[in-house]
Write a protein that holds these residues in place. Structure first.
Motif, PDB file in Angstrom:
ATOM      1  N   PHE A 177       0.813  -1.214   0.000  1.00  0.00           N
ATOM      2  CA  PHE A 177       0.000   0.000   0.000  1.00  0.00           C
ATOM      3  C   PHE A 177       0.847   1.264   0.000  1.00  0.00           C
ATOM      4  CE2 PHE A 177       0.233  -1.841   4.241  1.00  0.00           C
ATOM      5  CZ  PHE A 177       0.797  -0.829   4.987  1.00  0.00           C
ATOM      6  N   ASP A 178       2.180   1.117   0.124  1.00  0.00           N
ATOM      7  CA  ASP A 178       3.072   2.269   0.084  1.00  0.00           C
ATOM      8  C   ASP A 178       4.317   1.854  -0.684  1.00  0.00           C
ATOM      9  OD1 ASP A 178       4.001   4.813   0.544  1.00  0.00           O
ATOM     10  OD2 ASP A 178       4.618   4.462   2.604  1.00  0.00           O
ATOM     11  N   SER A 179       4.540   2.450  -1.794  1.00  0.00           N
ATOM     12  CA  SER A 179       5.597   2.022  -2.698  1.00  0.00           C
ATOM     13  C   SER A 179       6.959   2.542  -2.252  1.00  0.00           C
ATOM     14  CB  SER A 179       5.290   2.528  -4.110  1.00  0.00           C
ATOM     15  OG  SER A 179       6.377   2.272  -4.959  1.00  0.00           O
ATOM     16  N   ALA A 180       7.946   1.636  -2.291  1.00  0.00           N
ATOM     17  CA  ALA A 180       9.318   2.029  -1.997  1.00  0.00           C
ATOM     18  C   ALA A 180       9.854   2.903  -3.110  1.00  0.00           C
ATOM     19  CB  ALA A 180      10.192   0.799  -1.807  1.00  0.00           C
ATOM     20  N   ALA A 181       9.341   2.724  -4.315  1.00  0.00           N
ATOM     21  CA  ALA A 181       9.791   3.517  -5.460  1.00  0.00           C
ATOM     22  C   ALA A 181       9.419   4.989  -5.280  1.00  0.00           C
ATOM     23  CB  ALA A 181       9.190   2.962  -6.749  1.00  0.00           C
ATOM     24  N   LEU A 182       8.318   5.247  -4.585  1.00  0.00           N
ATOM     25  CA  LEU A 182       7.896   6.631  -4.340  1.00  0.00           C
ATOM     26  C   LEU A 182       8.447   7.174  -3.013  1.00  0.00           C
ATOM     27  CD1 LEU A 182       4.182   6.384  -5.496  1.00  0.00           C
ATOM     28  CD2 LEU A 182       6.114   7.355  -6.742  1.00  0.00           C
ATOM     29  N   GLY A 183       9.302   6.410  -2.367  1.00  0.00           N
ATOM     30  CA  GLY A 183       9.922   6.881  -1.116  1.00  0.00           C
ATOM     31  C   GLY A 183       9.044   6.742   0.100  1.00  0.00           C
ATOM     32  N   THR A 227       5.816   8.697   5.307  1.00  0.00           N
ATOM     33  CA  THR A 227       6.322  10.056   5.527  1.00  0.00           C
ATOM     34  C   THR A 227       5.197  10.988   5.948  1.00  0.00           C
ATOM     35  OG1 THR A 227       8.020   9.658   3.852  1.00  0.00           O
ATOM     36  CG2 THR A 227       7.612  11.942   4.469  1.00  0.00           C
ATOM     37  N   LEU A 228       4.060  10.878   5.291  1.00  0.00           N
ATOM     38  CA  LEU A 228       2.914  11.719   5.659  1.00  0.00           C
ATOM     39  C   LEU A 228       2.409  11.395   7.060  1.00  0.00           C
ATOM     40  CD1 LEU A 228       0.950  11.801   2.282  1.00  0.00           C
ATOM     41  CD2 LEU A 228       2.178  13.685   3.380  1.00  0.00           C
TER      42      LEU A 228
END
Length: 179
Positions: free
Chosen positions: A72-78, A83-84
C-alpha cells in the motif's frame, strides 16, 4: 418552593455548590489539558520510541517484502504514506507538548507563589519569635538569679549571726554589770 439544580447555594461549602461564574466548558478544557499531558508524557517514554520504531520497521518491511499487488506504500515513491503519517504525528506532537508545558508552567507559577507566601509567613514567625526571645532575655535580666538569691541569703544569715552575737555580748555585759 422547589429548588432548581442550577440555583446557587451559599450555605453549602464551595465544593458542593454549583459554580456561579465558571462556565461548564472549563471542565472539558481541563480534560483536554490532562489528555495533552498524558500524550506528552507518553511520547517521552522509551516504550513510545520502541513502538514507533517497530511500527516503521514493520511498515517498511511489509511494503518491501510483500507481493507488489499487496503493498500500500511504494518504496519507489519513497514511502510517501509513511512520511505523511510521521509528519502528521510530529505536527500534532509539537503543539500538544507545548500545551502540556504551558500547563506545567502555570502549576509551577502557582507553586512558586505559594512557596513565596509560605516563606513570608515563616520570616514573620521567625521575627516574632526573635522579638519574644529578646523580651524574655530582658525580663530575665531583671529577675534574681539563683546565685544572687544565695548570696543575699548568706549576707542575711551573717547579719543575723552578728546581731545574735551582738545581743549575746550585750546581754553578757549587762549580766556582768548587775553582778
Amino acid at each position: 418552593m422547589a429548588r432548581n439544580s442550577k440555583d446557587v447555594r451559599l450555605d453549602a461549602p464551595k465544593g458542593m455548590r454549583a459554580p456561579v461564574l465558571v462556565p461548564r466548558r472549563r471542565q472539558s478544557s481541563d480534560r483536554f489539558g490532562r489528555f495533552t499531558e498524558w500524550i506528552a508524557r507518553a511520547m517521552g517514554t522509551p516504550w513510545f520510541l520502541l513502538g514507533l520504531t517497530a511500527f516503521c520497521i514493520a511498515w517498511l518491511g511489509y511494503n518491501t517484502v510483500a507481493p507488489e499487488n499487496m503493498r500500500f506504500d511504494s518504496a519507489a515513491l519513497g514511502f510517501t504514506a509513511l512520511t505523511l503519517i510521521l509528519s502528521l504525528q510530529a505536527s500534532y506532537a509539537a503543539p500538544l507538548i507545548l500545551l502540556a508545558q504551558n500547563r506545567q508552567d502555570d502549576r509551577d507559577r502557582v507553586q512558586i507563589e505559594q512557596d513565596r507566601q509560605r516563606s513570608e509567613r515563616n520570616l514573620a514567625d521567625t521575627e516574632y519569635l526573635a522579638r519574644e526571645v529578646v523580651a524574655l532575655r530582658l525580663a530575665l535580666k531583671d529577675m534574681a538569679s539563683r546565685d544572687f538569691i544565695r548570696q543575699e541569703l548568706r549576707s542575711l544569715l551573717e547579719e543575723l549571726e552578728e546581731q545574735r552575737d551582738g545581743a549575746t555580748t550585750d546581754g553578757e555585759s549587762a549580766d556582768r554589770s548587775r553582778a
